[in-house]
Design a protein around this motif. Structure first.
Motif, PDB file in Angstrom:
ATOM      1  N   GLN A  53       0.866  -1.184   0.000  1.00 46.75           N
ATOM      2  CA  GLN A  53       0.000   0.000   0.000  1.00 46.75           C
ATOM      3  C   GLN A  53       0.903   1.234   0.000  1.00 46.75           C
ATOM      4  O   GLN A  53       1.699   1.422   0.919  1.00 46.75           O
ATOM      5  CB  GLN A  53      -0.902  -0.008   1.231  1.00 46.75           C
ATOM      6  N   ASP A 126      -6.186  -1.050   3.633  1.00 50.66           N
ATOM      7  CA  ASP A 126      -6.408  -1.743   4.902  1.00 50.66           C
ATOM      8  C   ASP A 126      -5.523  -1.048   5.928  1.00 50.66           C
ATOM      9  O   ASP A 126      -4.299  -1.240   5.951  1.00 50.66           O
ATOM     10  CB  ASP A 126      -6.029  -3.222   4.766  1.00 50.66           C
ATOM     11  N   THR A 128      -5.071  -1.482   8.929  1.00 49.40           N
ATOM     12  CA  THR A 128      -4.422  -2.312   9.944  1.00 49.40           C
ATOM     13  C   THR A 128      -3.045  -2.771   9.464  1.00 49.40           C
ATOM     14  O   THR A 128      -2.269  -3.334  10.242  1.00 49.40           O
ATOM     15  CB  THR A 128      -5.274  -3.552  10.292  1.00 49.40           C
ATOM     16  N   LYS A 129      -2.751  -2.535   8.176  1.00 48.02           N
ATOM     17  CA  LYS A 129      -1.467  -2.952   7.604  1.00 48.02           C
ATOM     18  C   LYS A 129      -0.584  -1.731   7.325  1.00 48.02           C
ATOM     19  O   LYS A 129      -1.100  -0.635   7.099  1.00 48.02           O
ATOM     20  CB  LYS A 129      -1.706  -3.740   6.310  1.00 48.02           C
TER      21      LYS A 129
END
Length: 292
Positions: A53, A126, A128-129
């Motif tokens: 990401q 995401d 959380t990543k």
């Protein structure tokens, strides 16, 4: 022009400039990177893997964006130039490795310094990543962007940033160096600093007056204890308010009482005539702790 030629190649970049009557805007610090080896070097320095990401700041005409996508990244880009979305939409490939680009690229027209990362990214990444930042930064706004990223609460895996070489030198500067200052300290209490490559001024259209460096910043596994980071960084900036003056003179606004100032400076184990660039991070932390 054959779209199989990378955007970052000089011939393709010039064709895009001609087709859309693009002019680099000085007020936005625009310089188009036309060195494909350097662009791919940035991607390699960021260690981009499929599925990463990535936040890109100022995608321009898409030279770096294209290579990030080819490497398998999912890219969220911030841009402020209203002339560029049409170019990015037309010139970036419609799909890469059989995957439609719209699934892996999103453009937000917003100043990065106004970004609300958690809100902006929530539907695309995401959170959380970890997230990587990869950018060719405009020279005039490099330092504010680094401070902004450094003070954000986003979970960064790394920041791979191309900037004016002089600024890159400041990031890794050590006490006693003329380059050492608030930026060096603010970064070094949070990140490891690695200079990955130098990019010559001849690699840009238009050609800037100075060379650039690509710097990779990665979070420290063990950070120095400086207390509240925002308070610490503010104190450091105040200590450097008049760089050529002594620490004692710079502390007058923070500690008006001369005896109290003298006591604090003595506790640092240094001469009262010392200049701020000679102090270590630990000594600045001691000063910050003494100032409410």
């Amino acid at each position: 022009m054959n779209n199989e030629i990378p955007i970052g190649s000089p011939i393709r970049t010039q064709a895009i400039i001609n087709r859309y009557f693009v002019k680099a805007k000085k007020n936005l610090g625009q310089n188009f990177l036309v060195d494909l080896a350097a662009i791919q070097g940035i991607v390699q320095a960021a260690q981009i893997q499929p599925g990463d990401q990535v936040i890109e700041i100022g995608p321009g005409i898409g030279s770096l964006t294209e290579q990030l996508l080819i490497a398998g990244a999912k890219v969220f880009a911030y841009e402020v130039d209203d002339d560029l979305p049409e170019i990015l939409n037309n010139e970036l490939p419609k799909q890469i490795n059989g995957v439609p680009i719209k699934e892996r690229f999103e453009l937000m027209m917003k100043d990065i310094l106004q970004a609300d990362f958690k809100e902006d990214l929530k539907d695309f990444f995401d959170l959380t990543k970890p997230i990587k930042v990869v950018a060719n930064l405009p020279y005039y706004i490099t330092t504010p962007i680094i401070f902004f990223l450094n003070e954000s609460e986003l979970n960064f895996a790394s920041l791979t940033l191309m900037m004016q070489k002089e600024v890159a030198d400041r990031l890794g500067a050590q006490p006693g160096s003329k380059a050492y200052g608030p930026l060096s300290i603010a970064v070094q209490i949070e990140m490891n600093v690695t200079e990955a490559l130098t990019v010559k001024s001849t690699s840009f259209i238009p050609r800037p007056k100075v060379d650039s460096s690509v710097v990779v910043l990665t979070p420290l596994t063990q950070k120095p204890d400086v207390g509240d980071a925002k308070h610490f960084n503010w104190v450091v900036k105040m200590c450097f308010a008049q760089r050529r003056k002594t620490l004692n003179n710079n502390l007058k606004n923070l500690i008006p009482d001369a005896a109290e100032r003298a006591q604090l400076i003595a506790s640092l184990g240094v001469d009262a005539r010392i200049r701020p660039e000679q102090l270590s991070i630990a000594q600045f932390a001691q000063i910050a702790a003494a100032i409410k």
